[in-house]
Design an enzyme around this catalytic site. Structure first.
Site, mmCIF file in Angstrom:
data_model
loop_
_atom_site.group_PDB
_atom_site.id
_atom_site.type_symbol
_atom_site.label_atom_id
_atom_site.label_comp_id
_atom_site.label_asym_id
_atom_site.label_seq_id
_atom_site.Cartn_x
_atom_site.Cartn_y
_atom_site.Cartn_z
ATOM 1 N N PRO A 136 0.717 -1.392 0.048
ATOM 2 C CA PRO A 136 -0.118 -0.104 0.046
ATOM 3 C C PRO A 136 0.782 1.184 0.018
ATOM 4 O O PRO A 136 0.597 2.156 1.036
ATOM 5 C CB PRO A 136 -0.773 -0.291 1.299
ATOM 6 C CG PRO A 136 0.045 -0.908 2.076
ATOM 7 C CD PRO A 136 0.717 -1.810 1.243
ATOM 8 N N CYS A 137 1.554 1.581 -1.359
ATOM 9 C CA CYS A 137 2.341 2.846 -1.320
ATOM 10 C C CYS A 137 1.371 3.938 -1.112
ATOM 11 O O CYS A 137 2.140 5.202 -0.681
ATOM 12 C CB CYS A 137 2.982 2.730 -2.628
ATOM 13 S SG CYS A 137 2.028 2.428 -4.097
#
Length: 180
Positions: free
Chosen positions: A139-140
């Site tokens: 989850p950048c």
């Protein structure tokens, strides 16, 4: 690896058409973030030497989890198996920290850099996240600039898409009405 060794599938979400590519061990190798055109998503995933196929059960479950996450449900994607061992070691370390950020929470690029033991590497962390082939699962979007600036986002729609995903995850400050 031949084209028959990797598959991809497309699926609709509340934010647009997404896709997943996987390898022979059903590990996710790429996530295509929301687009309005299915052909654009397919072209992107073909770049991972994948052909469109019916997904195996684990991949279908991963797609359904992303659908639910984008619909605003409290979904944990940490059990989805990803394939990152062929990526640079620095990126693998950044992605491991990023995967540990829980839904509804964020870190800054500097905090990620500190957690990998390189506190002066915030810009390198940003570049690494910009190369992330498995966004959302890694989850950048949960990594922000100093002062909670959204910063860049290499997905279609850029920072607006990042904000929409953070709003779907109920991150404070995103998707909430403001007085001004």
């Amino acid at each position: 690896m031949t084209r028959d060794d990797r598959g991809f599938t497309l699926f609709d979400t509340a934010l647009g058409i997404c896709g997943l590519a996987w390898d022979l061990q059903d590990r996710i190798v790429a996530v295509a973030l929301p687009e309005s055109d299915a052909n654009d998503v397919a072209v992107y995933l073909r770049g991972f030497d994948a052909t469109e196929q019916t997904p195996p059960e684990a991949v279908a479950e991963a797609a359904e989890s992303i659908v639910r996450l984008f619909a605003g449900e409290d979904v944990d994607l940490s059990a989805i198996v990803v394939h990152v061992s062929d990526l640079p070691e620095f990126d693998q370390r950044v992605y491991a920290v990023t995967r540990s950020i829980p839904r509804g929470r964020t870190l800054t690029y500097g905090q990620v850099a500190a957690r990998i033991g390189q506190p002066l590497a915030a810009q390198a962390v940003g570049r690494s996240l910009g190369r992330n082939p498995i966004p959302v699962v890694i989850p950048c979007h949960r990594v922000l600039g100093a002062g909670t600036e959204v910063g860049g986002f290499s997905a279609p729609g850029g920072a607006a898409t990042k904000g929409r995903i953070l709003a779907a995850e109920s991150v404070p400050g995103f998707g909430e009405p403001t007085l001004f």
